[in-house]
Write an enzyme that holds these catalytic residues in place. Structure first.
Site, short mmCIF file in Angstrom:
data_model
loop_
_atom_site.label_atom_id
_atom_site.label_comp_id
_atom_site.label_asym_id
_atom_site.label_seq_id
_atom_site.Cartn_x
_atom_site.Cartn_y
_atom_site.Cartn_z
N GLU A 1 0.84 -1.21 0.00
CA GLU A 1 0.00 0.00 0.00
C GLU A 1 0.87 1.26 0.00
O GLU A 1 0.60 2.22 -0.71
CB GLU A 1 -0.95 0.01 1.21
N TYR B 1 -4.56 13.23 6.53
CA TYR B 1 -3.85 12.13 7.18
C TYR B 1 -2.35 12.41 7.19
O TYR B 1 -1.69 12.30 8.22
CB TYR B 1 -4.15 10.82 6.42
N ASP C 1 -4.47 -1.84 10.01
CA ASP C 1 -5.51 -2.49 9.20
C ASP C 1 -5.05 -3.87 8.72
O ASP C 1 -5.80 -4.85 8.77
CB ASP C 1 -5.86 -1.62 7.98
C1 GLA Z 1 -6.27 4.50 8.59
C2 GLA Z 1 -4.89 3.89 8.40
C3 GLA Z 1 -4.42 3.16 9.65
C4 GLA Z 1 -4.57 4.05 10.89
C5 GLA Z 1 -5.96 4.68 10.95
C6 GLA Z 1 -6.10 5.66 12.07
O1 GLA Z 1 -7.21 3.48 8.74
O2 GLA Z 1 -4.89 3.00 7.31
O3 GLA Z 1 -3.10 2.71 9.49
O4 GLA Z 1 -3.57 5.02 10.93
O5 GLA Z 1 -6.28 5.34 9.74
O6 GLA Z 1 -6.04 5.04 13.30
#
Ligand code: GLA
Length: 383
Positions: A161, A222, A173
């Site tokens: 990813e 993000y 995830d």
């Molecule tokens: C997304 C990212 C994860 C994590 C969350 C926040 O889902 O893919 O790695 O950082 O945001 O907790």
């Protein structure tokens, strides 16, 4: 049902029967948000939704993939040449990435026909992409006898990813998708990827409410949050925020700009809450579990600033129904997406009805609501 469907689809697309079928789930996080890339703690579980991958070997060195979710679009590459991302077929990049990274690690792979279909609600922030890359890593590991464990699968899927799909996500995830266990949440230490399974009482439902707010900002915001956290760590003289705590933050406050200070305060307090929540769940101290979820939401809203009004509305609406017998917070990356609530099974349907009506009235759209339990992680369905 999906398993039969994907076997049928494979047969009709490739005029051949699938030899193997693999599955990896999406995830929901109970608590521990934006802590993973700070080497902190998270507490997710795997869901019933996921990605199914049917495969059969080929005589040549080609990987041919076909995606049910994209109108049976095909993509292919050969294992004998350097594998690059395909700008015209974005979904294939998760698979290309997994393949390229396993080859780069020195593994030998064989040619394959692959059919893919997933049932993770798309765009909801329930990790359809992680389930895709983990399912493919699991498939390649099994077919080629690589014996990759949970953390190996998660690492290769995350790298795919990061490097091939251009998403600088953390490891939560993928790890939840690879290592989930039915009836349990995973307390994961993102520094060394060690995890502990904590059982979730049978009489609770994991209620997931999708706001259906488009997560447009999620990419840029993000990355901004990540750099705020890195700036805070640097100012505090540590490599990552994992290596400091709230009292050190207060002492070093004058070293930090206001934004970095609030971002760090969220991450450090969230790490504490996540550990407290998991310990309380183990001890069946549900009042503490629910309080940590509530506090987590406030911290995401005020310090980390990743909630939006529709999400705050959903959380407040659910919370008003709970009378402290249940917990609710935003889950995932933020800027829309889902709310997660841990509620007694007996209350779940009533809450669903009330939230649907209130949200429709306020926002003019019906939220998607899923009643879930924690499920098993990546696995083989047919061998
Ligand atoms: C997304 C990212 C994860 C994590 C969350 C926040 O889902 O893919 O790695 O950082 O945001 O907790």
């Amino acid at each position: 049902m999906m398993r039969e469907k994907i076997a049928d689809r494979f047969a009709s697309v490739y005029k051949n029967n699938a030899r193997n079928i693999y599955f990896a789930p999406g995830r929901v996080n109970l608590i521990g948000e934006h802590t993973d890339y700070n080497d902190g703690f998270v507490f997710p579980c795997a869901l019933k939704f996921g990605t199914y991958i049917a495969t059969s070997g080929r005589d040549d060195r080609c990987i041919r993939v076909c995606a049910g979710n994209f109108n049976d679009e095909f993509n292919q590459w050969t294992l004998d040449q350097s594998i690059e991302p395909d700008p015209n077929c974005l979904w294939s990049n998760y698979l290309r990435g997994v393949c390229a990274l396993l080859l780069a690690q020195g593994h030998r792979l064989t040619g394959l026909d692959v059919y893919i279909e997933g049932d993770v609600p798309r765009g909801a922030g329930l990790s359809s992409s992680a389930s895709l890359s983990v399912a493919f890593a699991k498939a390649l590991s099994d077919i080629n006898g690589l014996n990759l464990g949970v953390s190996d699968l998660a690492r290769v899927a995350q790298a795919a990813e990061n490097d091939f799909a251009g998403c600088s996500c953390g490891i939560m995830d993928q790890l939840a998708s690879a290592g989930g266990r039915a009836g349990h949440a995973l307390l994961l230490d993102c520094e060394d990827l060690g995890f502990e399974l904590v059982s979730i009482p049978d009489d609770l439902t994991i209620l997931i409410i999708d706001s259906r707010v488009e997560r447009n900002l999620v990419g840029s915001e993000y990355n901004d949050r990540r750099s705020d956290c890195e700036r805070a760590a640097k100012a505090l003289g540590v490599t990552t925020l994992r290596h400091t705590n709230l009292s050190a933050l207060e002492q070093g406050r004058s070293q930090l700009d206001e934004l970095a200070y609030r971002r760090a305060r969220h991450v450090l307090s969230e790490n504490e809450r996540t550990l407290r929540c998991a310990a309380a769940l183990k001890a069946n101290d549900m009042a503490v579990v629910y309080q940590t979820m509530r506090d987590s939401h406030i911290s995401m809203r005020d310090d980390f600033e990743i909630t939006v009004p529709a999400i705050d509305f959903l959380v407040a609406t659910v919370d008003a129904q709970l009378n402290n017998d249940g917990g609710v917070r935003m889950t995932g990356g933020g800027f829309g997406g889902c709310v997660v609530a841990l509620v007694p099974k007996t209350k779940a349907s009533e809450i669903e009805t009330i939230v649907k009506t209130a949200y429709c009235e306020a926002y003019g759209i019906e939220p998607n609501i899923y009643h879930c339990e924690a499920e098993d992680g990546a696995r083989t369905l047919l061998e």
